[in-house]
Scaffold this active site. Structure first.
Site, PDB file in Angstrom:
ATOM      1  N   ARG A  80       0.836  -1.220   0.000  1.00 49.88           N
ATOM      2  CA  ARG A  80       0.000   0.000   0.000  1.00 49.88           C
ATOM      3  C   ARG A  80       0.868   1.267   0.000  1.00 49.88           C
ATOM      4  NH1 ARG A  80      -2.962  -3.644  -0.610  1.00 49.88           N
ATOM      5  NH2 ARG A  80      -5.115  -3.894   0.089  1.00 49.88           N
ATOM      6  N   SER A 123     -10.477  -0.710   3.296  1.00 47.62           N
ATOM      7  CA  SER A 123      -9.768  -0.960   4.563  1.00 47.62           C
ATOM      8  C   SER A 123      -9.325   0.376   5.130  1.00 47.62           C
ATOM      9  CB  SER A 123      -8.530  -1.813   4.328  1.00 47.62           C
ATOM     10  OG  SER A 123      -8.884  -3.089   3.887  1.00 47.62           O
ATOM     11  N   GLU A 173      -4.847   3.579   6.449  1.00 51.92           N
ATOM     12  CA  GLU A 173      -4.516   3.358   5.041  1.00 51.92           C
ATOM     13  C   GLU A 173      -4.803   4.590   4.192  1.00 51.92           C
ATOM     14  OE1 GLU A 173      -6.576   0.812   1.904  1.00 51.92           O
ATOM     15  OE2 GLU A 173      -5.166  -0.609   2.768  1.00 51.92           O
TER      16      GLU A 173
END
Ligand code: EPU
Length: 346
Positions: A169, A246, A342
């Protein structure tokens, strides 16, 4: 050819431009529909705003309040086969295309390789910034190159896969504060889709889904369908229940921390990362900390996937921050593990 003047909208409500549906007013907003507008943009006084925010589908951003700067809304469209050799198809998309529609189109054309990333919200241009990943595949594994306009240097820059510095990520565009400083605007992304395609089905839940359907050697379409079925069961559709996927990254901890937790919790999900590191499941930690399906104010942690923070209707950035901090504090207290968000906070 003479250019039309840029239109800078004033005091624009961003609620419909972010998938968490958080209210925020942008002082200025300009929509970019063609790459040639980017050099033009630099000539305008509005460009000198204190802050710039590059916005794609708004699916990975938390708007904590009004934005006193310039929002660049990326809407460059178009996609095509850029090249082909004996080993691969090279498929290019402009940054404003919807990610899922792009994936579906590649599959229809007979170019497999992106199927595991079906149904991820957002745009093609935002996808490399956080190196989207799901069901055993990360975008960085299929990316060939991208072109981004450097607003600071005033030039179009090419990046190959290595120079994007992809991580879990993560990419150099995220590291360099791409959103806040608004330095690079991704213009187009080119994917390398290998002709000797092999299915990626080692992710346990995907393997189980295909097995349940009695499919032993799936084609790309079947993998896409299986991924979509899992996602629809577990993840809320942002059009119905606002969310940003998420909300926390899965924490990567050292082996001794993982072993200490496993000794206390025999069912702790863990994935060895090599080099002595272990990835834990943030969703599991959040659920065990009592937050699955629980609300704080107008925001909550989703009942079918504790890792997804949802707006129950009228949440604002402050509600999201308060909930995120409460979840982080409880997970830290219970397990000693720090959860890192995130999405990007603006
Ligand atoms: N789990 C729980 N409770 C929950 C949620 C998960 O116990 O409420 C456990 C599951 O049982 C499983 C483990 O946590 O053992 C992992 O769960 P899952 O397979 O659902 O994946 P995830 O780790 O929660 C990650 C990505 C998702 C991606 C899926 C599938 C991150 C932060 N999230 O979720 O990506 O779709 O794997 O590959 O890496 C996103 O980034 O926005 C996103 C949705």
């Amino acid at each position: 050819m003479r250019m039309r003047a840029m239109v800078f909208e004033r005091n624009v409500e961003l609620r419909s431009l972010n998938t968490l549906a958080l209210p925020a007013i942008a002082a200025r907003l300009v929509t970019i529909v063609a790459a040639r507008q980017l050099p033009e943009l630099r000539r305008y006084a509005e460009f000198q705003a204190r802050r710039r925010l590059v916005l794609g589908g708004g699916s990975n951003v938390v708007l904590t309040g009004d934005f006193d700067g310039l929002v660049l809304r990326v809407a460059m469209a178009g996609r095509h086969l850029a090249g082909e050799d004996a080993d691969a198809w090279y498929v290019r998309s402009y940054a404003g295309e919807n990610w899922h529609e792009f994936v579906s189109w590649t599959l229809q054309q007979g170019w497999p390789g992106l199927e595991n990333l079906s149904l991820i919200p957002g745009t093609v241009g935002a996808a490399p910034v956080q190196n989207i990943g799901a069901y055993g595949l990360e975008l960085g594994e299929r990316l060939h190159s991208l072109e981004a306009y450097d607003l600071v240097g005033g030039e179009l820059v090419g990046f190959d896969r290595a120079s994007c510095r992809f991580g879990y990520r993560d990419s150099r565009f995220k590291q360099e504060g791409w959103h806040l400083q608004g330095r690079y605007v991704v213009v187009s992304v080119t994917f390398r889709l290998p002709k000797n395609w092999l299915p990626v089905i080692h992710y346990a839940e995907l393997g189980a889904e295909l097995e349940g359907l009695g499919i032993k050697s799936p084609n790309a379409r079947q993998i896409a369908d299986a991924v979509m079925a899992i996602r629809r069961r577990k993840l809320p559709d942002p059009a119905l229940i606002p969310n940003a996927g998420s909300f926390f990254q899965n924490p990567v901890v050292d082996l001794s921390t993982a072993n200490r937790l496993s000794a206390l919790h025999s069912d702790l999900p863990r994935h060895a990362q090599g080099d002595g590191l272990v990835k834990l499941a943030a969703g599991w930690l959040i659920e065990r900390a009592g937050w699955k399906g629980r609300d704080l104010g107008a925001a909550g942690m989703f009942e079918k996937q504790a890792l997804v923070l949802v707006n129950r209707g009228v949440a604002c950035g402050r509600d999201v921050l308060a909930l995120a901090q409460a979840v982080q504090a409880d997970v830290k207290k219970r397990f000693g593990v720090v959860l890192k968000p995130e999405p990007v906070f603006v």
